[in-house]
Design an enzyme around this catalytic site. Sequence first.
Site, short mmCIF file in Angstrom:
data_model
loop_
_atom_site.label_atom_id
_atom_site.label_comp_id
_atom_site.label_asym_id
_atom_site.label_seq_id
_atom_site.Cartn_x
_atom_site.Cartn_y
_atom_site.Cartn_z
CB THR A 197 6.32 -1.78 -9.67
OG1 THR A 197 4.99 -0.82 -8.88
CG2 THR A 197 5.90 -2.90 -10.59
CB THR B 160 0.08 0.89 -11.50
OG1 THR B 160 0.25 2.04 -12.89
CG2 THR B 160 0.84 -0.21 -11.76
CD GLU C 176 4.98 6.06 -7.67
OE1 GLU C 176 4.91 7.13 -8.25
OE2 GLU C 176 5.34 5.03 -8.38
CG ASN D 155 6.07 9.21 -10.35
OD1 ASN D 155 6.05 7.99 -10.80
ND2 ASN D 155 5.55 9.58 -9.33
#
Lengths: 377, 377
Positions: free
Chosen positions: B142, B175, B247, B373
């Site tokens: 993702t 996730t 991230e 985000n």
Amino acid sequence: MKILEGGLDNLNVKTAGIRNGKNGLALIVFDQVCKAEGVFTTNRMSAAPVQITRERIKNGIQAIVATSGNANCATGEQGLRDAESIAWKAAEELGIDEKNVAIASTGIIGEYLDTSLIKKQIEEGVKSLGKNSSKAAQAIMTTDTRPKELCMDFGRFKIAGIAKGSGMIHPHMATMLCFIVTDAEFEGGVLRKAVDETLNMVSVDNDMSTNDTVLLVSVGDKRVDGFAEALRIFLEEIAGMLIADGEGVNKLVEIRVVGAKNKGEARAAAHAIADSMLVKTSVFGNNANWGRVAAAVGYSGAEIDMERMKIWYGIGGKKILLYNGAAMEVDKEGIEDLMKKNDKIEIVVDLGLGDGEARAWSGDLSYEYVKINASYS
Amino acid sequence: MKILEGGLDNLNVKTAGIRNGKNGLALIVFDQVCKAEGVFTTNRMSAAPVQITRERIKNGIQAIVATSGNANCATGEQGLRDAESIAWKAAEELGIDEKNVAIASTGIIGEYLDTSLIKKQIEEGVKSLGKNSSKAAQAIMTTDTRPKELCMDFGRFKIAGIAKGSGMIHPHMATMLCFIVTDAEFEGGVLRKAVDETLNMVSVDNDMSTNDTVLLVSVGDKRVDGFAEALRIFLEEIAGMLIADGEGVNKLVEIRVVGAKNKGEARAAAHAIADSMLVKTSVFGNNANWGRVAAAVGYSGAEIDMERMKIWYGIGGKKILLYNGAAMEVDKEGIEDLMKKNDKIEIVVDLGLGDGEARAWSGDLSYEYVKINASYS
């Protein structure tokens, strides 16, 4: 209830505020030894002033000495001696008993206090004692961008105070100092209860400070009804001021959880939403990403039934139902527009299981937060 | 132990990976029904595929179907029907029993699956089945910036797998999808234990996903010693890969807590340090702000004695003692230089109270994290 200008100046207290660069000193002095109550960090790595003040308030308080720029935490034996020497110096200058001097500090952890500077500041502060509420509020600021003072007049009695917050604001009040004075009498335990409903439901980041100190002092003996509720209202306003000036915060998020199985589960769910970095960043990005809210509730420990749960976002007077047992069709662009135009977002979750309710307050997570905390040292 | 190129291609499995924009599909297919074990999110807001796969793996597994781009979470009854129709389609195309098809999804919460696209991808995937481990790893990405596949050869047996992680990586594997295959036999419970020591000690942010799924499948019957330890080593490597590609993560932080009263308290302390936004931002700013580490330990719930605690930062082969019952005098600029030059930081805390030990992994918190985000939707 009326809000009065002037903070602590509306009550019978003397204040002073001194600042030398990042090192500030605030003094709050009372005519006599007053009944006081305190709520402190539950962090086991508690700072020297917390360890000392926690014991001292049992004696009643005649002066509060608060310093900013250095937390005096993780400083071992020397930290305790430094903190005591400050209280001693203030007592000497004020001609009062050292055991009635409360102290509090905020700032960097792990550095030794510059006690000679602080002692000079105490001398200067004692000379300038008077109606200096806003100067005192300014003196305790660290990364705060504005001083926080408040006075509420409830008719029969007043509640006034100064506070500082900003980073590390989390459940259990990280790096928060708040000194509250009232001319009403209060019952034991009233502060703890009000703090649990307000300051302890606030989240800027997820860290808990070593230095949090909230003190409530009574300078009067008015017996009044409704003091507990008045104090809750007062601290809710303070909580909003702290969030609005949280590090890098542009938007205030007010969270309300209803329909939880009980109050404890409602609090857990509200906390989880308030603490979620993904919820915070989505608010920063003007995204009504209610899925992240649902996920936070899901890991909060609160019992949920996915089919009974509802989630609304309240933005600019509109209440938009986004989840009702399943995702709702909504006008995403319209909502994004609304979020862009409003700096207060309300998130309401109904768990549909019982009558447990709780509120919490949070802010967005911005580049600015990262910048402030990457460079702070 | 030797690391082999090619991930799952080293074992007797067929794989396929298809991607259409942000929507990916990975297939992992076995010659027969295989013994499988799973660890899933503990989030009560669990996604439809999690609810289904949790039950199905008890039957043994012959195929894994993983989709990316949409989590199929908070989608109610329709979400369950969609997930089942995907498993049914895969079973039909593969000519196997639907009850042996595991499914997993990752992506945005609260949107309905595009099942017609996924069914086309399944047809295409089944046609291209072969040695496509890296394509499968790519298909489940993702916000990951690179595919994650790994094969470890332990001599008598191999362990191989693909994984995706990135945001929401937190205790309990937010996730995260991880599909592991081995040609060794394994005992029940071995996956849960290895995950608890590795993937569950990883933190990018503090959120827990609704979709985490780790599956372990055996395609062989080699009875071997030391499988549990081999699996732990394998998952520790995967954990490092996930953090390094978290991230906005630029630096890997490895946390080791020793001397805790017991293992549970060591884990709590390591978790608190790993989760602390203030520790993460200080690492981003090349600041050895050990005070924030001490504060995190202090609120972790672990028992501490401030006078016995020690904190070291390990940077570039040097181990620097920063706190030893009190703050140490150190060369701050030298340490900042070291931190700038190294992208791996070790934080070691000795509580000096017992023999409880734990490790955890974390990364820095950067502008990039906020950017990703704030805009993800």
